[in-house]
Design a protein around this motif. Structure first.
Motif, short mmCIF file in Angstrom:
data_model
loop_
_atom_site.label_atom_id
_atom_site.label_comp_id
_atom_site.label_asym_id
_atom_site.label_seq_id
_atom_site.Cartn_x
_atom_site.Cartn_y
_atom_site.Cartn_z
N GLN A 1 -7.11 24.31 -110.39
CA GLN A 1 -8.47 23.39 -110.43
C GLN A 1 -9.03 23.32 -109.06
N TYR B 1 -11.10 26.59 -108.30
CA TYR B 1 -12.32 26.64 -108.92
C TYR B 1 -13.38 25.75 -108.68
N GLU B 2 -13.19 24.81 -108.31
CA GLU B 2 -13.96 23.49 -107.56
C GLU B 2 -14.50 24.10 -106.24
N GLU C 1 -16.87 27.05 -106.68
CA GLU C 1 -18.07 26.49 -107.20
C GLU C 1 -18.97 25.87 -106.18
N GLU D 1 -11.61 27.34 -120.01
CA GLU D 1 -12.18 25.89 -120.17
C GLU D 1 -13.61 25.61 -119.74
N ARG D 2 -14.03 26.47 -118.77
CA ARG D 2 -15.46 26.31 -118.05
C ARG D 2 -16.45 27.27 -118.92
#
Length: 266
Positions: free
Chosen positions: A217, A220-221, A224, A25-26
């Motif tokens: 999610q 991933y956050e 990052e 999705e990213r």
């Protein structure tokens, strides 16, 4: 501009599958590795149809000491580089330490510790050279808690990944490579079906559980943001924080009295 590629081990189900979806999705293409080819191909088709991700499927069993080298060699020979690595493959052994053979324990440690470390060692130099990289080691809340009977090596293996992730996070502070250990608690996946504990863990309260998509999610956050440790969910953060505050003797006592709810210790 070429799309970045993320290698996900244990991508055929659960958290690994959810993480693959988040990276697709990213805007990432995916290299998906696991033992079940049919599931990998189905996921690859889904990611391509939904997000346009080009996916490479690599059937591999990480109990084989040669598997990490073969995975990387396959990608490099085909002209691909790896910008992100998610070490997710894993499982649990049930029962006390002597309930499993040494061969089973050795295979467990190969999958849970040695293979992730080797993949990092193989892929990190090129990430540093390019000035960009993302490494997520899927650990567990268990790695932040006291050891318990019936999970002799599981928490220890996850704690190893957590400490290694912290060190690599510091070592790569100026390289453009982010390293995180994702520490989920109880997550709705097939993990507990595979290890035969579904009936026991189903009695636990709903507030302890998260779905794999949410965990992915948050992971991933956190990656990052370059957090060395990412504990998913308020309840899990509270448990991890409390474990640091109470004496080990009390923590071990609590684990012993509550163990029967989610682990077989014989």
């Amino acid at each position: 501009m070429a799309r970045r590629i993320c290698l996900v081990t244990g991508a055929s189900a659960g958290i690994g599958q959810a993480i693959a979806r988040v990276f697709a999705e990213r805007g990432y293409d995916l290299a998906l590795s696991a033992r079940r080819e049919d599931r990998l191909k189905a996921l690859a088709q889904e990611l391509n149809d939904t997000w346009g991700a080009q996916c490479h499927t690599i059937v591999a069993d990480l109990t084989d000491p040669n598997a990490p080298q073969r995975i990387v060699q396959w990608l490099y020979t085909d002209g691909h580089h790896v910008d992100a690595l998610v070490n997710n493959a894993g499982y649990g052994l049930q029962g006390g330490y002597l309930a499993s053979s040494w061969r089973e324990h050795a295979a467990f440690m190969q999958v849970m510790v040695t293979a992730p470390l080797e993949l990092i060692h193989l892929l990190l130099p090129a990430m540093q050279a390019r000035g960009f990289g993302r490494i997520m080691n899927v650990a567990s809340l268990a790695g932040l808690l006291p050891g318990v009977q019936g999970a002799t090596l599981y928490g220890a293996a996850k704690a190893f990944l957590i400490k290694t992730s912290q060190a690599l996070n510091l070592e790569n502070a100026t390289t453009g490579v982010h390293v995180s250990a994702l520490c989920p608690g109880f997550t709705f996946t097939e993990f507990h079906d595979v290890n035969g504990m579904r009936d026991q863990v189903s009695t636990l309260p709903n507030w302890l559980w998260q779905d794999a998509k949410t965990v992915a999610q948050l992971g991933y956050e956190g990656l990052e943001s370059n957090h060395a440790i990412v504990v998913s969910g308020t309840a899990n953060k509270a448990i991890a924080g409390l474990s640091k505050l109470i004496p080990d003797t009390l923590a071990l006592s609590l684990m012993k009295t509550q163990l029967h709810k989610f682990r077989r210790s014989d």
